[in-house]
Design a protein around this motif. Structure first.
Motif, PDB file in Angstrom:
ATOM      1  N   ALA A 212       0.821  -1.213   0.000  1.00 50.80           N
ATOM      2  CA  ALA A 212       0.000   0.000   0.000  1.00 50.80           C
ATOM      3  C   ALA A 212       0.855   1.263   0.000  1.00 50.80           C
ATOM      4  CB  ALA A 212      -0.933   0.004   1.204  1.00 50.80           C
ATOM      5  N   ARG A 213       2.010   1.226   0.664  1.00 51.25           N
ATOM      6  CA  ARG A 213       2.860   2.419   0.730  1.00 51.25           C
ATOM      7  C   ARG A 213       3.393   2.833  -0.633  1.00 51.25           C
ATOM      8  NH1 ARG A 213       4.534   0.657   5.886  1.00 51.25           N
ATOM      9  NH2 ARG A 213       6.117  -0.709   4.966  1.00 51.25           N
ATOM     10  N   THR A 214       3.571   1.871  -1.524  1.00 53.48           N
ATOM     11  CA  THR A 214       4.051   2.219  -2.867  1.00 53.48           C
ATOM     12  C   THR A 214       2.896   2.372  -3.849  1.00 53.48           C
ATOM     13  OG1 THR A 214       4.326  -0.117  -3.505  1.00 53.48           O
ATOM     14  CG2 THR A 214       6.197   0.978  -2.470  1.00 53.48           C
ATOM     15  N   LEU A 215       1.823   1.619  -3.632  1.00 50.84           N
ATOM     16  CA  LEU A 215       0.677   1.623  -4.535  1.00 50.84           C
ATOM     17  C   LEU A 215      -0.177   2.874  -4.361  1.00 50.84           C
ATOM     18  CD1 LEU A 215      -0.732  -0.342  -6.599  1.00 50.84           C
ATOM     19  CD2 LEU A 215      -2.140  -1.102  -4.667  1.00 50.84           C
ATOM     20  N   GLU A 216      -0.388   3.274  -3.098  1.00 54.43           N
ATOM     21  CA  GLU A 216      -1.238   4.424  -2.733  1.00 54.43           C
ATOM     22  C   GLU A 216      -0.519   5.207  -1.636  1.00 54.43           C
ATOM     23  OE1 GLU A 216      -5.050   1.382  -2.994  1.00 54.43           O
ATOM     24  OE2 GLU A 216      -3.813   1.599  -1.202  1.00 54.43           O
ATOM     25  N   PRO A 217       0.605   5.855  -1.962  1.00 54.33           N
ATOM     26  CA  PRO A 217       1.555   6.323  -0.947  1.00 54.33           C
ATOM     27  C   PRO A 217       1.022   7.304   0.087  1.00 54.33           C
ATOM     28  CG  PRO A 217       2.097   7.219  -3.110  1.00 54.33           C
ATOM     29  CD  PRO A 217       1.068   6.166  -3.328  1.00 54.33           C
ATOM     30  N   ARG A 218       0.053   8.137  -0.263  1.00 55.40           N
ATOM     31  CA  ARG A 218      -0.412   9.124   0.711  1.00 55.40           C
ATOM     32  C   ARG A 218      -1.863   8.901   1.125  1.00 55.40           C
ATOM     33  NH1 ARG A 218       2.876  14.807  -0.076  1.00 55.40           N
ATOM     34  NH2 ARG A 218       4.860  13.842  -0.623  1.00 55.40           N
ATOM     35  N   ALA A 219      -2.371   7.722   0.865  1.00 55.66           N
ATOM     36  CA  ALA A 219      -3.700   7.349   1.355  1.00 55.66           C
ATOM     37  C   ALA A 219      -3.548   6.709   2.737  1.00 55.66           C
ATOM     38  CB  ALA A 219      -4.365   6.379   0.388  1.00 55.66           C
ATOM     39  N   ALA A 220      -4.649   6.550   3.437  1.00 56.39           N
ATOM     40  CA  ALA A 220      -4.606   5.932   4.760  1.00 56.39           C
ATOM     41  C   ALA A 220      -4.132   4.485   4.657  1.00 56.39           C
ATOM     42  CB  ALA A 220      -5.997   5.977   5.400  1.00 56.39           C
ATOM     43  N   ALA A 221      -3.464   4.014   5.680  1.00 54.82           N
ATOM     44  CA  ALA A 221      -2.990   2.632   5.714  1.00 54.82           C
ATOM     45  C   ALA A 221      -4.180   1.677   5.723  1.00 54.82           C
ATOM     46  CB  ALA A 221      -2.128   2.410   6.952  1.00 54.82           C
ATOM     47  N   PRO A 222      -4.006   0.448   5.244  1.00 58.15           N
ATOM     48  CA  PRO A 222      -5.131  -0.506   5.217  1.00 58.15           C
ATOM     49  C   PRO A 222      -5.813  -0.685   6.566  1.00 58.15           C
ATOM     50  CG  PRO A 222      -3.298  -1.344   3.919  1.00 58.15           C
ATOM     51  CD  PRO A 222      -2.796  -0.102   4.593  1.00 58.15           C
ATOM     52  N   SER A 223      -5.029  -0.789   7.636  1.00 57.04           N
ATOM     53  CA  SER A 223      -5.621  -0.972   8.963  1.00 57.04           C
ATOM     54  C   SER A 223      -6.458   0.237   9.365  1.00 57.04           C
ATOM     55  CB  SER A 223      -4.528  -1.220  10.004  1.00 57.04           C
ATOM     56  OG  SER A 223      -3.610  -0.132  10.038  1.00 57.04           O
ATOM     57  N   ARG A 224      -6.010   1.420   8.946  1.00 58.58           N
ATOM     58  CA  ARG A 224      -6.766   2.641   9.276  1.00 58.58           C
ATOM     59  C   ARG A 224      -8.068   2.695   8.494  1.00 58.58           C
ATOM     60  NH1 ARG A 224      -9.448   5.562  11.239  1.00 58.58           N
ATOM     61  NH2 ARG A 224      -9.168   7.721  11.957  1.00 58.58           N
ATOM     62  N   ARG A 225      -8.074   2.211   7.276  1.00 56.64           N
ATOM     63  CA  ARG A 225      -9.312   2.189   6.485  1.00 56.64           C
ATOM     64  C   ARG A 225     -10.332   1.229   7.107  1.00 56.64           C
ATOM     65  NH1 ARG A 225      -6.917   1.972   0.308  1.00 56.64           N
ATOM     66  NH2 ARG A 225      -4.866   2.730   0.959  1.00 56.64           N
ATOM     67  N   LEU A 226      -9.847   0.126   7.637  1.00 57.76           N
ATOM     68  CA  LEU A 226     -10.756  -0.808   8.307  1.00 57.76           C
ATOM     69  C   LEU A 226     -11.394  -0.149   9.528  1.00 57.76           C
ATOM     70  CD1 LEU A 226      -8.676  -4.107   8.071  1.00 57.76           C
ATOM     71  CD2 LEU A 226     -10.812  -3.597   6.870  1.00 57.76           C
ATOM     72  N   ARG A 227     -10.611   0.635  10.254  1.00 55.92           N
ATOM     73  CA  ARG A 227     -11.166   1.364  11.401  1.00 55.92           C
ATOM     74  C   ARG A 227     -12.201   2.388  10.943  1.00 55.92           C
ATOM     75  NH1 ARG A 227      -6.005   3.739  13.976  1.00 55.92           N
ATOM     76  NH2 ARG A 227      -7.542   5.134  14.928  1.00 55.92           N
TER      77      ARG A 227
END
Length: 383
Positions: A212-227
């Protein structure tokens, strides 16, 4: 690789692909509408290593002429969309909106994620549209091309102001985002959802934070999206998960795990899109692959072409979202079986369940909108 001769000059060998931290695109390739093409060549002088250019985010304020976009595409579940921003700092390498920066004379690469435009009159334009006598309400998809909750929204608050107009008019809206900033607007979205006027989708491509850090570098982390899915669900807002895009051998192995995690977080709907590579997105994505996944770059592109009739992309309605062929069918079956097993709903539900019957036109109309209405009908409405 040896230098190649070109019209008496020696072309430089290609530079190694080095991604910038916090940026998705590896290069700033030219847009397809540029008249002059530029390339490096050796003029006989010593070649010096240049310091890498740093692309800092810059937001330009603009006064848009229109704000609602309409489409009749048979494979999109909405007919009207609104995008407060052009360009997106999230920097998702696969973003299908990247080629739109070519219309501005800018690069769909690093320019797209660093040179942004904010439509500062978006709320006023929307109010004017809703005030038109012939306006017929249908759910507005907010933040489809570029994320309505990208980082600059913290300062501009255009998305929030648009939502305030929609809430005032009891107008239905569907949102899609990768940002936890949507939680800021729960005070608007929760009451709207109670009237069946709001639903949301959170895009979740992978659970792997390194990808995710390279694919969507400035979007929320996967765990944060789940929250975020859990927070929205607990506030009474119907939430879906959008697995978009599915990238063979990169995010594709995660399909079932993503759906299970989203379901456990509260998502009741699920949709997916197979990787799309229109126009300049194709070379940008290939550069990204070579920079981050050189070991599987050829395999990924071969599988993409298997699902696109041998091409990098096929824009045919009906197949452009999900692809065709054996591998596309396998992905479709995996998603469908997970939807059935988890008891989720399929694509498009978030718009079908919204209520368009209680819409009321805005009481206060901006001067520009009022002038337009007066000139078209001869006089202003009393109410």
């Amino acid at each position: 690789m040896q230098d190649q001769e070109f019209e008496g000059q020696v072309m430089l060998p290609p530079k190694p692909l080095n991604a910038q931290k916090g940026r998705g695109a590896v290069s700033n390739l030219q847009g397809r509408y540029e008249v002059h093409e530029r390339e490096d060549y050796d003029d006989g002088w010593e070649r010096e290593e240049e310091a890498p250019r740093i692309f800092r985010t810059h937001v330009t304020e603009e006064m848009a002429r229109t704000i609602l976009s309409r489409n009749q595409s048979p494979d999109i579940p909405f007919g009207v969309s609104l995008n407060p921003y052009r360009g997106c700092e999230h920097g998702c390498i696969y973003c299908f909106a990247r080629p739109t920066h070519s219309y501005l004379g800018l690069s769909p690469g690093l320019d797209f994620e660093s040179k942004l435009y904010a439509k500062v009159n978006a709320p006023e334009l929307l109010r004017g549209e809703l005030a038109k006598a012939g306006y017929k309400p249908e759910p507005i998809a907010l933040g489809v091309n570029t994320d309505a909750y990208q980082p600059c929204e913290r300062d501009y608050k255009l998305t929030r102001r648009v939502l305030e107009v929609l809430q005032e008019c009891d107008h239905p809206v569907g949102l899609i985002t990768k940002s936890s900033l949507i939680e800021r607007d729960l005070d608007i979205l929760a009451p709207m959802a109670a009237k069946r006027l709001a639903a949301a989708s959170v895009t979740l491509t992978t659970l792997d934070p390194a990808i995710a850090r390279t694919l969507e570098p400035r979007a929320a982390a996967p765990s944060r999206r789940l929250r975020t899915i859990r927070t929205l669900t607990d506030a009474g807002i119907p939430v879906g998960v959008s697995i978009a895009p599915i990238i063979p051998f990169v995010t594709e192995p995660d399909i079932e795990r993503v759906m299970e995690a989203a379901f456990e977080a509260g998502a009741i709907m699920a949709s997916y899109v197979v990787l799309r590579l229109p126009w300049e997105v194709s070379p940008l994505f290939k550069e990204w692959l070579e920079a981050h996944f050189p070991d599987r770059a050829a395999r990924v592109m071969n599988r993409v072409r298997d699902m696109r009739g041998g091409k990098d992309y096929d824009a045919t309605f009906g197949s452009r979202m999900h692809g065709e062929g054996v591998w596309a069918d396998l992905i479709r079956q995996r998603v469908d079986k997970s939807v059935q097993r988890l008891g989720m709903h399929g694509r498009g539900l978030r718009f079908k369940q919204l209520d368009c019957t209680i819409f009321k036109r805005p009481v206060v109309v901006p001067p520009r909108a009022a002038k337009t209405r007066a000139s078209s009908s001869g006089q202003l409405d009393l109410f």
